[in-house]
Structures are given as structure tokens and as C-alpha cells.
Design a protein around this motif. Structure first.
Motif, short mmCIF file in Angstrom:
data_model
loop_
_atom_site.label_atom_id
_atom_site.label_comp_id
_atom_site.label_asym_id
_atom_site.label_seq_id
_atom_site.Cartn_x
_atom_site.Cartn_y
_atom_site.Cartn_z
N GLN A 439 0.82 -1.20 0.00
CA GLN A 439 0.00 0.00 0.00
C GLN A 439 0.86 1.26 0.00
O GLN A 439 0.56 2.23 -0.69
N LEU A 440 1.96 1.24 0.76
CA LEU A 440 2.87 2.39 0.78
C LEU A 440 3.51 2.61 -0.58
O LEU A 440 3.58 3.76 -1.08
N GLN A 441 3.95 1.55 -1.22
CA GLN A 441 4.58 1.68 -2.53
C GLN A 441 3.58 2.14 -3.59
O GLN A 441 3.91 2.94 -4.47
N ARG A 442 2.34 1.63 -3.49
CA ARG A 442 1.32 2.08 -4.43
C ARG A 442 1.04 3.58 -4.26
O ARG A 442 0.87 4.31 -5.26
N ASN A 443 1.00 4.04 -3.02
CA ASN A 443 0.75 5.46 -2.77
C ASN A 443 1.85 6.33 -3.35
O ASN A 443 1.59 7.42 -3.88
N ARG A 444 3.10 5.86 -3.24
CA ARG A 444 4.22 6.63 -3.80
C ARG A 444 4.09 6.78 -5.32
O ARG A 444 4.27 7.86 -5.88
N VAL A 449 2.38 9.77 -10.42
CA VAL A 449 1.50 9.84 -11.59
C VAL A 449 0.58 11.05 -11.50
O VAL A 449 0.30 11.72 -12.51
N ARG A 450 0.10 11.39 -10.31
CA ARG A 450 -0.78 12.54 -10.12
C ARG A 450 -0.04 13.86 -10.35
O ARG A 450 -0.59 14.80 -10.94
N ASP A 451 1.21 13.92 -9.90
CA ASP A 451 1.98 15.15 -10.10
C ASP A 451 2.44 15.31 -11.54
O ASP A 451 2.60 16.44 -12.02
N ASP A 475 4.27 -6.77 -7.02
CA ASP A 475 2.93 -6.24 -7.30
C ASP A 475 2.84 -5.81 -8.76
O ASP A 475 2.41 -4.69 -9.08
N VAL A 476 3.21 -6.69 -9.67
CA VAL A 476 3.32 -6.34 -11.07
C VAL A 476 1.95 -6.12 -11.72
O VAL A 476 1.81 -5.29 -12.63
N GLU A 477 0.90 -6.79 -11.27
CA GLU A 477 -0.43 -6.64 -11.88
C GLU A 477 -0.97 -5.22 -11.64
O GLU A 477 -1.51 -4.59 -12.55
N TRP A 478 -0.87 -4.73 -10.42
CA TRP A 478 -1.32 -3.38 -10.13
C TRP A 478 -0.51 -2.36 -10.94
O TRP A 478 -1.04 -1.36 -11.41
N LEU A 479 0.78 -2.61 -11.06
CA LEU A 479 1.66 -1.70 -11.80
C LEU A 479 1.23 -1.60 -13.25
O LEU A 479 1.19 -0.51 -13.84
#
Length: 789
Positions: A439-444, A449-451, A475-479
Motif C-alpha cells: 500500500q505504501l509503494q502504491r501510494n508513492r 503519476v498525479r503530479d 505487485d506487477v499486476e497493479w503496476l
């Protein structure tokens, strides 16, 4: 009767023998009647009886108690007996009847050392003659284990050294005075010096036990024995159990079996029963010789054993350090006491150390071997309030990193894992931590991407390569679903432009450094545009020393002089770099200097086709009854060669194959095999699967391998119900259920490749590939094309 006074250290038996000789009595019965009032009385060499009657009716100036203590072996044994047994032994010697034997109260009748013999020291006898006018039997010479004189260190005599005539016939019915000559007239002044220090030591310590004013008792030394046993590692800390399997080998090394046999101590299978009795502390009689041997084994002598104060300190004298990393007295020696406990290991104590400031308690297995051991521990019985408070604070963090938490708390990961299990219950700490980290890595990545809208995965990897590498692994699928990919659509000009920009930014970078900056573009250009790439790249760094051609030639010539018989391959091994350089850059000179190539000559005595055939025909002629296997065993090399290189001729001259008994097994069709199984199954309706397998034989194995689904449906059930009724075994899932499950997985993960499906859903994938291949291949994702190099 003539009155006779006893000499110092004289046996009662010796006194009675002198009385008998000086009064001139014809028979021993008369002397026994006069002295003891009983003609049937046996005057034992070591244990006389009826001493009360003897002291009253024959005035020797001593009462019965004085006779026991000064002229018998009673003081030697008395200290190691209980009060009751000591009293009974004394009464047996004072009032015993004609057949009473006091040694029975000591349990010595079965002892090897208990032999009623007469012992004589030639030098003591000579001194007695000069001092008293006659020799006599000394009680010190008759102590068990004493084989030499404690005063003169010479061997004691039990018989004539010349003719082996014994001093007593072994029946104890006669009274023998101390002789100076044997019955055959040989002189007994036969002196043999003793060279064994242990024999002299035992004789001296025996004399000390007999004559010392301080009577040793088993109560005095029993505690010391256990202290010594603990200090030497022969006893557990809080137990009275002695580790005889460790004690007896060391005891035998100190006192060898040959020495123990010499002094009359029996060993049975490496064990010594007398020593076992000492440590048991029971009411059974204990032989003083075993006590003496154990004293010498531990202390070296009686005086040293009694005077030395021994304390069992397997962990040193202290103080000991506190090993709580959170405590203010960490590694400082603040613990003053240690608690010793037993362990299951052989005599290894466990020390428990508790810090009074923080309450942290640790323990380790001892004894300590060096000073660094005091900073080690293997168990933590209690952690204390200070440690527990820090532990609770660490648990409240969002993510629990086990290694970092263990390092901060100063404990091992195994211990910390157990404490977490006690505190949090049955949880998968690794899975919990992974979910939080994901979850932390996804948030980063979401923030990046947002910026920067439209940013690609390659650009993010330049910003934070470790982040992308972690996500691609875990977590390659989410990526793939949330980040824009660039799938190698860059043109040749774009790639060249990218490399030139890197070269401008890093003009002094080496090839290796350029590759590390943008590895994918570097490798693509090396493969697809190598000529242009080589022109742009900086020159390779020459790692070798810049030697001239003359220097390299001179080095090679020196190698040839040093190894004149070396081949080309051996020269290359001796100096590989110089050999390779000369071959590439100075081949003309190098080829001229190299040694000639050794041409392998054909092997002599090479066997031809004709010789091999003739050898085989001769072997067949000499052994016409042998089968093919027998011929192969006789000459395996020729047999294998002919079968490989001359098979047509070889098959014509081989003996016919042996037909097996019965019919040859035909090749059955699938239906025939199924029918055979059903016939066996119906003929044996009550048979178990194991019995069916035995009845079907190889047919069952074939069906299990090639037709498993059909066999599963028709074979008998493996388990029984509660009513002992057989039930039919059915498949867990049908074919349609498996197909629907696979389609649901494909819809949920449309980007998974064939390899990904097989790795994540192995059992379903393998089942469909085995039993429903055509349908599975039609629904699998296409095979990804490989890049051409």
C-alpha cells in the motif's frame, strides 16, 4: 601360662601365636581353650572374636576396647560405618561365638581384596629383632590394598620367594609365628624395591587412616565428594545423580585396570561397584579402600582433600553484566548472584542471571570457557518492565520489520517472533507486513503519476529505480493496470539521440558507466546498430601493462628454457595472457618458436573386425550352452562392440532368446484392459484397492498411468462410512466446473501469460492440459514472440 605383652601395631593373631609358641603347647586346641575358653574357636588373622574373655582371663594389660582399637583393623573400618553397624561389629569382636565372623557385618566376604593372608616386611622383621628380640605380624601390613611397606617401600612377602612356601595354609586353624626362614630353610631376607609411586601412596594413606587420631567418617567427606564431582563435571547441579559414564573412564585413566587388579579392586564392564555405593549414601557397608581411591582421585592425598576448600563456580566469581540493550547498565557488571539449574546435557549447568535495575533475566549453558562467554546467552526467561514497554511501543507501528525491531530491542528474531505470537496470536507477520508495504509503494507511485500526468514506467524507473524494481517483483499486476507502459516503440533516431545526450552529459564516462545509466537503450544499440555505436563509444580501457613486443618475446623464450619439454597446451596454462597476445599480434614469430604438435600414433594391437568375430565364435564354441546374458558377462567389451558396430552379423550368430514360461504378453488395447479390470473387480466385490491392485498386476499399473480418470471412477472406494458400507469414490469437480473456473481466472487476469497461469494455478492448469488439451489451448493467451538477436 607365661604372660606375654603385645608389641606396638601387633595383630591379636600374632600375640596368640607367640603365646602358643612360648608356652610350648602341643596343639592349637589347648591354646585356644586357655585363651578363649573354646577349643573350636578359630583365631582369625584379621578379625578375632571373644576378646572380652581373652582380656579378662589372660591379663595382657589391655581391655577389649583397647585390643580392638590398637591391635585389629577395627579403626580402619569404623569411621565408614553407621553407629549401629559399628556397635554390632564391636560386640561381635568382644562376645562373638566360635563361628562368628565380624567381617560378615562389613559385607566383605565377597570382596576380592578380602583374603586372610599373612604379610611380612623383611626390613620390619629385622628391626623387630634388633629392638624386641623377635619379629611379629604387623597389622599395618595387612590393610587392604597395601602391597608394599609404608615405611621401607619394599614389597611385602606372603610366601618364600625361592620355593613359594606360603606362611599359612589358608585354613586359619594353625598359629604361625613370624618366621625368618621358610619351612625348607630359605632365608626370608629377600628385599624387592618398589618403583610404583601409587602403591607407596596407598600404603602410606592406609596407615594414616588406621593410626590417625582424627577418625574420618563418611559423613565428613560425603559432601566434599559431591562438590568435587560437580567441579569436575561428574554431577548435575541440583541433583545427586553421578554421571558414571564420564567418571569411570577418567578414574580408569588415573588408576589403570592392571593396578586395580593388583590391589584387589574388581572392575566389571568398566564400572566399580564400591564407588557406586559411596555416592548412594545408603546403609550398605562401604569398603575404606574405595573411599581412599576416590579421595586420591579427587584430591591427590587425604590431607589435600580435607584441607582444600572447593566451590563449584562454572560461571566464575562474578559480578556479571546486564545484557539488556535498553538498560542504562548494559554490558556493565551489575549482577551479583547467579542461580544454578540442572540441564539434560551431561553435567552442564545452566546459569540464570537477573538484573535488579531493569528486571531483564537471561541464562546460558556453562561452564564458561573464556572471558567473552559472560556476554553470551541463549534463553530469556523474563524481559522486565523496561523491555516490555519498548516492545509495546514497537508493536503500535504501522509496519513491523522483524530484523530492525530485533536489532533495536537487542534480541534474536526467533525470540521476537515467539513474543509477537504470544502478543498478537496466530498471524502471518510476513503477509501482514507485505500488505502494508504494498500500500505504501502504491501510494508513492500514485503521487508521482498525479503530479506528472502521462508519465511512463520507464521515466518513473529513472526517478526511483528501486521502487519500480520492487513493484515488478511483488505487485506487477497493479503496476500494469495503473502505470503507462512504453513497449519499445522508440525509433532508431530517438535511440541514437538518447545515447548522444548521455555522452554530452558524461564525457568522461567509461563504457561500463554508460551502460549503467541507460542499460536497455545501450543493449538495443549494441544489437541492432553496432557499427554506429562503436564509433560513438569511448575506447576500451587497456587493463594490461603496456609491454613491447620484444619484452613479450623475451618472456616467452624464458618460459621455453625453463620448461623445454612442455607442450603447447602446457605453455598456455603456464602463461595464458602472454601466450594469447603473441598468438594474436605476433603469430608469425610465435608459430616458429612454438614446439611441434605431437601427433597421436595409432594404438598398437588394435583389434580388427575379423579378430572380434573370431573371438566371439571361439567363445560360442567353448560355451555352447550359454545364453546371451552369459556371453555378455564373459566378454562384455567385445559383446557390446559387435552389437553396436556389426549388428547384422552379430544377430545371426547369437543364441536364440530364452522364451519365458507361459504365453508372451500381447499388446492389449484400451478397451481390452478396461474389460480385464472390470472382470477382476466383479469377481472380487469385497476386495480393497490394495487387493485389486495385486490381482490385476501390471494391468492396474498401466491403467493408473494412462487411464487414471476412468480407473478412479471404477476402482473401489478408499474409505468406509460409519456403517462400514463401501462408498463409491467420485471426482471432486466435473469437467464443466473446471472450465468455468479457468474462464473466471482469465477474465480476472487478462494480462497473465501462459507461464503466469501455470505458476499461479498449477493444479488446474496441469489437469486441463492433461485431460482437456484442445479446449485449453483454444482459451490460452497467445505465445509472446521472442525478440531476434
Amino acid at each position: 601360662m607365661l604372660r606375654v605383652r603385645p608389641y606396638p601395631d601387633e595383630l591379636v593373631y600374632s600375640l596368640c601365636s607367640r603365646i602358643h609358641f612360648l608356652n610350648g603347647n602341643e596343639t592349637e586346641r589347648k591354646t585356644k581353650n586357655q585363651l578363649f575358653g573354646n577349643v573350636e574357636k578359630t583365631i582369625h588373622v584379621l578379625w578375632p572374636t571373644r576378646l572380652e574373655y581373652f582380656s579378662r582371663n589372660y591379663n595382657v594389660g589391655l581391655n577389649a576396647k583397647e585390643l580392638c582399637t590398637k591391635h585389629t583393623l577395627f579403626p580402619y573400618y569404623a569411621g565408614f560405618l553407621s553407629d549401629e553397624k559399628r556397635r554390632r561389629l564391636f560386640d561381635a569382636m568382644r562376645f562373638g561365638n566360635s563361628r562368628a565372623n565380624p567381617s560378615a557385618y562389613l559385607g566383605l566376604n565377597q570382596e576380592k581384596s578380602y583374603v586372610a593372608r599373612l604379610y611380612l616386611c623383611p626390613l620390619c622383621a629385622k628391626e623387630d629383632i634388633s629392638k624386641y628380640g623377635e619379629p611379629y605380624w604387623h597389622r599395618t601390613h595387612h590393610l587392604p590394598g597395601s602391597k608394599v611397606c609404608y615405611k621401607h617401600n619394599v614389597w611385602l612377602l606372603t610366601e618364600c620367594p625361592v620355593c613359594s612356601d606360603p606362611f599359612t595354609n589358608g585354613t586359619n586353624q594353625e598359629l604361625n609365628i613370624t618366621p625368618m626362614y621358610c619351612n625348607n630353610g630359605h632365608s626370608l631376607e629377600f628385599i624387592t624395591e618398589n618403583n610404583n609411586e601409587d602403591l607407596l601412596l596407598i600404603a602410606q594413606e592406609n596407615n594414616f587412616l588406621l593410626t590417625s587420631e582424627r577418625q574420618l567418617s563418611l559423613e565428613d567427606i560425603h559432601g566434599k565428594f559431591h562438590d568435587y564431582a560437580k567441579a569436575k563435571g561428574y554431577q548435575n547441579v541440583e541433583s545427586t545423580v553421578i554421571l558414571y559414564e564420564k567418571l569411570f573412564p577418567d578414574f580408569i585413566r588415573r588408576f589403570p585396570v592392571s593396578f586395580l587388579d593388583l590391589i584387589g579392586v574388581s572392575t566389571q564392564g568398566g564400572a566399580i561397584r564400591g564407588i557406586n555405593k559411596i555416592f548412594r549414601k545408603r546403609e550398605t557397608p562401604i569398603h575404606p579402600l574405595y573411599v581412599l581411591l576416590l579421595i586420591l582421585f579427587f584430591g591427590g592425598s587425604i590431607e589435600n582433600f580435607m584441607s582444600q576448600g572447593i566451590r563449584y563456580t562454572p560461571f566464575g566469581e562474578g559480578p556479571w553484566p546486564c545484557l539488556n540493550k535498553l538498560c542504562s547498565k548494559f554490558t556493565k557488571k551489575a549482577i551479583g548472584t547467579v542461580e544454578l539449574k540442572n540441564t539434560r546435557r551431561f553435567a552442564k549447568p545452566r546459569g540464570v542471571f537477573k538484573c535488579t535495575d531493569c528486571g531483564f533475566t537471561y541464562s546460558r549453558l556453562g561452564p564458561d570457557k573464556n572471558q567473552e562467554d559472560i556476554y553470551q546467552y541463549d534463553l530469556i526467561p523474563q524481559t522486565g518492565e523496561l523491555w516490555d514497554a519498548q516492545f509495546e511501543e514497537q508493536i503500535n507501528n504501522d509496519i513491523i520489520y522483524l530484523s530492525e525491531m530485533a536489532k533495536e530491542l537487542g534480541v534474536g528474531t526467533v525470540f521476537l517472533r515467539l513474543r509477537l505470537k504470544e502478543r498478537l496470536g496466530e498471524i502471518n507477520l510476513h503477509r501482514t507486513r507485505m500488505l502494508a508495504v504494498k500500500q505504501l509503494q502504491r501510494n508513492r507511485i500514485s503521487e508521482i503519476v498525479r503530479d506528472t500526468p502521462g508519465i511512463t514506467l520507464t521515466e518513473i524507473s529513472k526517478i526511483d529505480p528501486r521502487l519500480i524494481k520492487w513493484m515488478q517483483e511483488y505487485d506487477v499486476e497493479w503496476l500494469r493496470d495503473n502505470v503507462k507502459y512504453t513497449r519499445g516503440k522508440l525509433s532508431l533516431d530517438d535511440r541514437r539521440k538518447g545515447l548522444l545526450e548521455i555522452l554530452q552529459q558524461h564525457p568522461k564516462a567509461t563504457r561500463k558507466e554508460l551502460k549503467q545509466i541507460h542499460p536497455s537503450n545501450y543493449e538495443w544499440l549494441i544489437i541492432h546498430d553496432k557499427q554506429w555505436m562503436m564509433k560513438q563509444l569511448p575506447p576500451r580501457s587497456n587493463r594490461n601493462s603496456k609491454r613491447t613486443v620484444e619484452e613479450r618475446r623475451e618472456k616467452f623464450l624464458k618460459l621455453l628454457i625453463k620448461h623445454p619439454l612442455a607442450t603447447r597446451s602446457e605453455l598456455k596454462v603456464l602463461d595464458s595472457s602472454n601466450y594469447t597476445w603473441l598468438k594474436l599480434h605476433d603469430n608469425e614469430w610465435f608459430s616458429f618458436k612454438l614446439p611441434p604438435i605431437k601427433i597421436r600414433t595409432e594404438k598398437k594391437n588394435r583389434v580388427t573386425f575379423t579378430q572380434r568375430r573370431d573371438d566371439f565364435l571361439l567363445l560360442r564354441k567353448e560355451n555352447p550352452h550359454l545364453s546371451r546374458g552369459g556371453l555378455q558377462r564373459l566378454n562384455s567389451n567385445n559383446y557390446t562392440w559387435l552389437r553396436t558396430h556389426d549388428s547384422e552379423w552379430f544377430e545371426q550368430h547369437l543364441p536364440p532368446p530364452i522364451e519365458r514360461k507361459g504365453l508372451k504378453y500381447p499388446r492389449y488395447t484400451l478397451e481390452e484392459r478396461r474389460n480385464q479390470f472390470i472382470i477382476v473387480y466383479r469377481e472380487n466385490p469385497q476386495a480393497t484397492p490394495k487387493e485389486i491392485r495385486k490381482l490385476c498386476g501390471s494391468n492396474y499399473t498401466w491403467l493408473h498411468t494412462h487411464d487414471f480418470l476412468w480407473l478412479k471412477e471404477y476402482q473401489p472406494g478408499i474409505r468406509k462410512t460409519l456403517n462400514n458400507q463401501r462408498r463409491k469414490r467420485t471426482l471432486n469437480k466435473s469437467l464443466e466446473q473446471r472450465r468455468d473456473e479457468f474462464l473466471a481466472i482469465r477474465n480476472e487476469h487478462p494480462r497473465l501469460s501462459r507461464t503466469g497461469l501455470k505458476e499461479k494455478y498449477q493444479s488446474l492448469y496441469v489437469w486441463l492440459m492433461t485431460n482437456d488439451t484442445e479446449w485449453l489451448l483454444s482459451h490460452l493467451p497467445p505465445i509472446a514472440p521472442r525478440k531476434r538477436k
